[in-house]
Design a protein around this motif. Structure first.
Motif, PDB file in Angstrom:
ATOM      1  N   MET A   1      -0.829  13.113  -5.930  1.00 18.80           N
ATOM      2  CA  MET A   1      -0.416  12.019  -6.800  1.00 18.80           C
ATOM      3  C   MET A   1      -1.644  11.158  -7.109  1.00 18.80           C
ATOM      4  N   GLU A   2      -1.800  10.800  -8.358  1.00 18.45           N
ATOM      5  CA  GLU A   2      -2.915   9.938  -8.774  1.00 18.45           C
ATOM      6  C   GLU A   2      -2.866   8.621  -7.997  1.00 18.45           C
ATOM      7  N   PRO A   3      -4.005   8.105  -7.546  1.00 17.21           N
ATOM      8  CA  PRO A   3      -4.019   6.848  -6.786  1.00 17.21           C
ATOM      9  C   PRO A   3      -3.435   5.667  -7.562  1.00 17.21           C
ATOM     10  N   SER A   4      -3.474   5.719  -8.904  1.00 16.50           N
ATOM     11  CA  SER A   4      -2.975   4.595  -9.698  1.00 16.50           C
ATOM     12  C   SER A   4      -1.519   4.788 -10.140  1.00 16.50           C
ATOM     13  N   THR A   5      -0.903   5.913  -9.778  1.00 16.13           N
ATOM     14  CA  THR A   5       0.490   6.175 -10.114  1.00 16.13           C
ATOM     15  C   THR A   5       1.387   5.180  -9.395  1.00 16.13           C
ATOM     16  N   LEU A   6       2.378   4.654 -10.100  1.00 16.42           N
ATOM     17  CA  LEU A   6       3.347   3.745  -9.488  1.00 16.42           C
ATOM     18  C   LEU A   6       4.342   4.580  -8.686  1.00 16.42           C
ATOM     19  N   LYS A  60       1.026   0.907  -6.520  1.00 12.61           N
ATOM     20  CA  LYS A  60       0.151   2.040  -6.812  1.00 12.61           C
ATOM     21  C   LYS A  60       0.101   2.932  -5.576  1.00 12.61           C
ATOM     22  N   ALA A  61       0.033   4.238  -5.825  1.00 12.84           N
ATOM     23  CA  ALA A  61       0.080   5.216  -4.729  1.00 12.84           C
ATOM     24  C   ALA A  61      -0.949   4.917  -3.646  1.00 12.84           C
ATOM     25  N   ALA A  62      -2.167   4.622  -4.029  1.00 14.02           N
ATOM     26  CA  ALA A  62      -3.224   4.371  -3.040  1.00 14.02           C
ATOM     27  C   ALA A  62      -2.895   3.151  -2.176  1.00 14.02           C
ATOM     28  N   GLU A  63      -2.352   2.108  -2.779  1.00 11.09           N
ATOM     29  CA  GLU A  63      -2.020   0.889  -2.034  1.00 11.09           C
ATOM     30  C   GLU A  63      -0.836   1.120  -1.099  1.00 11.09           C
ATOM     31  N   VAL A  64       0.187   1.810  -1.592  1.00  7.16           N
ATOM     32  CA  VAL A  64       1.357   2.105  -0.757  1.00  7.16           C
ATOM     33  C   VAL A  64       0.947   2.998   0.411  1.00  7.16           C
ATOM     34  N   ASP A  65       0.090   3.988   0.146  1.00  4.03           N
ATOM     35  CA  ASP A  65      -0.378   4.868   1.210  1.00  4.03           C
ATOM     36  C   ASP A  65      -1.177   4.107   2.267  1.00  4.03           C
ATOM     37  N   THR A  66      -1.950   3.115   1.845  1.00 10.99           N
ATOM     38  CA  THR A  66      -2.710   2.290   2.789  1.00 10.99           C
ATOM     39  C   THR A  66      -1.765   1.493   3.685  1.00 10.99           C
ATOM     40  N   ASP A  78       8.139   3.134  15.971  1.00 10.96           N
ATOM     41  CA  ASP A  78       8.119   4.470  16.556  1.00 10.96           C
ATOM     42  C   ASP A  78       9.123   5.318  15.778  1.00 10.96           C
ATOM     43  N   HIS A  79       8.997   6.617  15.899  1.00 13.00           N
ATOM     44  CA  HIS A  79       9.905   7.537  15.207  1.00 13.00           C
ATOM     45  C   HIS A  79      10.060   7.161  13.735  1.00 13.00           C
ATOM     46  N   ILE A  80       8.962   7.025  13.054  1.00 15.01           N
ATOM     47  CA  ILE A  80       8.960   6.663  11.629  1.00 15.01           C
ATOM     48  C   ILE A  80       9.341   7.895  10.815  1.00 15.01           C
ATOM     49  N   VAL A  81      10.367   7.724   9.998  1.00 16.21           N
ATOM     50  CA  VAL A  81      10.833   8.808   9.138  1.00 16.21           C
ATOM     51  C   VAL A  81      10.755   8.315   7.695  1.00 16.21           C
ATOM     52  N   VAL A  82       9.936   8.993   6.897  1.00 16.79           N
ATOM     53  CA  VAL A  82       9.857   8.665   5.466  1.00 16.79           C
ATOM     54  C   VAL A  82      11.026   9.375   4.792  1.00 16.79           C
ATOM     55  N   MET A  83      11.966   8.599   4.284  1.00 19.71           N
ATOM     56  CA  MET A  83      13.166   9.144   3.677  1.00 19.71           C
ATOM     57  C   MET A  83      12.936   9.537   2.217  1.00 19.71           C
ATOM     58  N   ALA A  84      12.062   8.815   1.556  1.00 20.96           N
ATOM     59  CA  ALA A  84      11.760   9.117   0.154  1.00 20.96           C
ATOM     60  C   ALA A  84      10.357   8.622  -0.157  1.00 20.96           C
ATOM     61  N   ARG A  85       9.663   9.394  -0.941  1.00 21.14           N
ATOM     62  CA  ARG A  85       8.346   9.022  -1.467  1.00 21.14           C
ATOM     63  C   ARG A  85       8.298   9.648  -2.839  1.00 21.14           C
ATOM     64  N   GLU A  86       8.380   8.807  -3.872  1.00 24.23           N
ATOM     65  CA  GLU A  86       8.483   9.365  -5.212  1.00 24.23           C
ATOM     66  C   GLU A  86       7.848   8.469  -6.262  1.00 24.23           C
ATOM     67  N   LYS A  87       7.486   9.099  -7.343  1.00 24.60           N
ATOM     68  CA  LYS A  87       6.929   8.401  -8.497  1.00 24.60           C
ATOM     69  C   LYS A  87       8.053   7.603  -9.167  1.00 24.60           C
ATOM     70  N   ILE A  88       7.723   6.386  -9.596  1.00 26.34           N
ATOM     71  CA  ILE A  88       8.704   5.557 -10.297  1.00 26.34           C
ATOM     72  C   ILE A  88       8.096   5.035 -11.590  1.00 26.34           C
TER      73      ILE A  88
END
Length: 144
Positions: A1-6, A60-66, A78-88
């Motif tokens: 995903m592009e770093p600037s993608t929302l 932005k993808a890069a900021e959310v990932d940080t 603890d036990h972090i579960v990412v339920m959704a990660r998607e472009k909006i």
């Protein structure tokens, strides 16, 4: 995903905060997150059940990932579960650096159902339900 993608990321984690320290610790998390999110142009909402954190992050993808990397390294989760990660294409929580309306203990049974969801379709449905619940809390309480 592009770093600037929302994009949006929705996760659930188990709290490692001792119950006696929860109110002050979560208050500290919220205060620091609002400041950090404002600088990083992250929006979203947080719910705390006393046992779990539920959070939606948008930006932005890069900021959310940080931010997610920081959460993954945080010993309060603890036990972090990412339920959704998607472009909006637009933000649901655009008016809030971090919306938080206080402890939400009644959500516990629904979190258990979400964590047990066996199919992708069930997980998506439960994730949407919790995201909509966060949005409803924000609209009702108008807090930040």
């Amino acid at each position: 995903m592009e770093p600037s993608t929302l994009m949006t990321t929705f996760y659930v984690s188990q709290s490692q905060i001792p119950p006696a320290d929860a109110d002050s610790a979560v208050h500290d998390i919220v205060a620091k997150s609002i400041s950090r999110n404002r600088v990083s142009q992250i929006t979203g909402a947080l719910m705390f059940t006393g046992e779990h954190f539920v959070q939606v992050l948008e930006g932005k993808a890069a900021e959310v990932d940080t931010v997610m990397a920081s959460i993954l390294a945080d010993p309060r989760h603890d036990h972090i579960v990412v339920m959704a990660r998607e472009k909006i294409s637009e933000r649901l929580f655009s008016d809030w650096d971090l919306a938080y309306s206080g402890p939400s203990r009644f959500v516990i049974r629904n979190l258990a159902r979400l964590r047990r969801a066996s199919s992708v379709a069930d997980r998506r449905q439960e994730t949407r339900w919790l995201r909509d619940l966060l949005l409803e809390f924000v609209r009702h309480n108008g807090s930040e």
